[in-house]
Design a protein around this motif. Structure first.
Motif, PDB file in Angstrom:
ATOM      1  N   LEU A 176      -0.667  -2.631  -5.974  1.00 39.32           N
ATOM      2  CA  LEU A 176      -2.078  -2.831  -5.665  1.00 39.32           C
ATOM      3  C   LEU A 176      -2.394  -4.320  -5.677  1.00 39.32           C
ATOM      4  O   LEU A 176      -3.129  -4.829  -4.813  1.00 39.32           O
TER       5      LEU A 176
ATOM      6  N   THR B   9       2.449   1.172  -9.328  1.00 36.26           N
ATOM      7  CA  THR B   9       1.233   1.348  -8.544  1.00 36.26           C
ATOM      8  C   THR B   9       0.300   0.147  -8.703  1.00 36.26           C
ATOM      9  O   THR B   9      -0.217  -0.398  -7.715  1.00 36.26           O
TER      10      THR B   9
ATOM     11  N   ILE C 169       0.842  -1.202   0.000  1.00 37.27           N
ATOM     12  CA  ILE C 169       0.000   0.000   0.000  1.00 37.27           C
ATOM     13  C   ILE C 169       0.873   1.247   0.000  1.00 37.27           C
ATOM     14  O   ILE C 169       0.609   2.220  -0.724  1.00 37.27           O
TER      15      ILE C 169
ATOM     16  N   VAL D 211       6.563   3.198   1.092  1.00 40.13           N
ATOM     17  CA  VAL D 211       6.619   4.524   0.478  1.00 40.13           C
ATOM     18  C   VAL D 211       7.994   4.751  -0.148  1.00 40.13           C
ATOM     19  O   VAL D 211       8.119   5.245  -1.281  1.00 40.13           O
TER      20      VAL D 211
ATOM     21  N   VAL E 219       0.703   4.039  -3.146  1.00 38.94           N
ATOM     22  CA  VAL E 219       0.252   5.415  -2.961  1.00 38.94           C
ATOM     23  C   VAL E 219       1.376   6.419  -3.207  1.00 38.94           C
ATOM     24  O   VAL E 219       1.105   7.612  -3.411  1.00 38.94           O
ATOM     25  N   ALA E 220       2.633   5.961  -3.225  1.00 39.21           N
ATOM     26  CA  ALA E 220       3.754   6.885  -3.350  1.00 39.21           C
ATOM     27  C   ALA E 220       4.296   7.014  -4.766  1.00 39.21           C
ATOM     28  O   ALA E 220       4.821   8.071  -5.125  1.00 39.21           O
TER      29      ALA E 220
END
Length: 401
Positions: free
Chosen positions: A353, A349, A69, A123, A73-74
């Protein structure tokens, strides 16, 4: 291309070597190695982590989920907001993040703190994947960019092939916390390496970069990303929870050996893909998905047999090893030269996911039912991917490459 862009390219081309800067590229490869190792190492250590933090195996599996995750998101925001930042200080900050967050994971006795550290490490990984490809390409002349990218990405298969099985074995010998401590030590060595050998470059003006929306609507991009999502979701449901899945066949104590068999087969797959990718990309995608679907059927029918499991793991490794190379090449072919640096973070991404989804879906299946449900779910996902890839004959996975 703008006049500023053209002049910048001339200046840069005068300052880059006419051969591969191996040590600099291998430093980028080591960055990728640490990304993948940090991401996947819990898969082979779930029972040990569960015991150490006094949590269930499904809860331990969320260490993979939170990392994924963080990465998903990063990746895209990182490219959007740091495109103008100088490259080497940014890379050093990312590696320092791995040093800090893996150290926290190694020392933490709190499940919540460990999850937070894993998220922040993710991240850092999303940020790394957002810049490695572009960084490597800037180090060499245009004629060497493909080879430079291949070298900079070699850390990924090495981590999958040897890092995770070795980490699993070390976890059994010295404990899972020591494994994360060793990854932190690798990050510290890498910081020195980058300062020693990796050149610095300025960021790119915003006017030279395509937007995410422009890249996303290019023909072929969306079918490839759907294949990435379904294929990697199937892979990560099984890979994340391989330890509890092996209990049915009596191989729960041989997770390290099973992962080593998987890794060696994956390494062989990478070599095969390297030989054929320029001519047979579509065929390799279809064969890989079909082979993995057969693995699902074999595990469904004979998942209690150790010999069947080992055979299935070999085929699974052969179908997965070259997946990253195949899918990234397809995306690069489908995007323009200006879109490559954007499409790779999009891929990151979607990939993460799928990793996060695999952790969640596998955890739910483990809690609500049984690992016997895994092969059926995998088969459905792989058939979806196969249909999408087969249908993308004109764009995405065309007949001729």
């Amino acid at each position: 291309m703008s006049q500023f862009s053209s002049s910048t390219s001339v200046i840069q081309s005068a300052n880059i070597p006419a051969r591969l800067p191996w040590l600099a590229l291998l430093a980028l490869a080591m960055t990728g190695f640490i990304c993948i190792l940090t991401e996947t190492i819990p898969a082979g250590l779930l029972p040990l982590i569960g015991e150490g933090l006094h949590i269930t195996k499904a809860m331990a599996g969320q260490l993979v989920t939170l990392y994924a995750i963080g990465s998903l998101v990063a990746a895209i925001p990182f490219v959007m907001f740091t495109g103008g930042v100088r490259r080497r200080p940014l890379l050093l900050a990312i590696i320092a993040g791995f040093l800090v967050f893996n150290t926290i994971t190694a020392l933490s006795t709190s499940y919540a703190l460990t999850l937070a550290a894993r998220f922040l490490a993710g991240v850092a990984a999303g940020a790394a994947w957002g810049m490695i490809a572009g960084y490597a390409r800037r180090m060499v002349p245009e004629a060497l960019r493909g080879r430079a990218l291949a070298v900079s990405m070699v850390g990924t298969p090495i981590a999958l092939t040897f890092g995770v099985p070795a980490g699993t074995l070390l976890g059994d010998l010295v404990g899972w916390r020591a494994v994360f401590g060793l990854i932190s030590l690798l990050a510290l060595v890498l910081i020195v390496w980058v300062l020693w050998k990796v050149p610095d470059y300025p960021g790119q003006p915003a006017g030279q970069r395509m937007t995410v929306g422009q890249v996303f609507v290019m023909p072929g991009i969306r079918p490839i990303l759907m294949v990435v999502l379904t294929w990697m979701l199937a892979h990560n449901i099984l890979y994340t929870y391989i330890a509890p899945f092996l209990e049915r066949s009596g191989l729960a104590e041989r997770v390290d050996l099973v992962l080593l068999v998987f890794g060696v087969a994956a390494l062989l797959s990478i070599w095969i893909v390297g030989l054929l990718i320029d001519r047979k990309l579509r065929l390799m995608v279809l064969l890989s998905l079909f082979g993995f679907a057969l693995v699902s059927v074999a595990l469904w029918a004979g998942g209690t047999s150790a010999s069947v499991v080992y055979a299935a793991v070999v085929i699974w490794g052969l179908t997965f090893g070259g997946a990253a190379t195949i899918l990234q090449t397809a995306l690069a072919d489908a995007s323009s030269e200006e879109g490559v640096d954007i499409v790779m973070p999009i891929n990151t991404t979607v990939w993460n996911l799928a990793i996060a989804g695999g952790g969640v879906a596998g955890g739910i299946l483990l809690e609500l039912g049984d690992v016997k449900a895994f092969p059926g779910v995998l088969l459905i996902l792989l058939l979806m991917a196969l249909i999408i890839a087969w249908s993308a004959k004109r764009h995405g996975f065309p007949r001729k490459q």
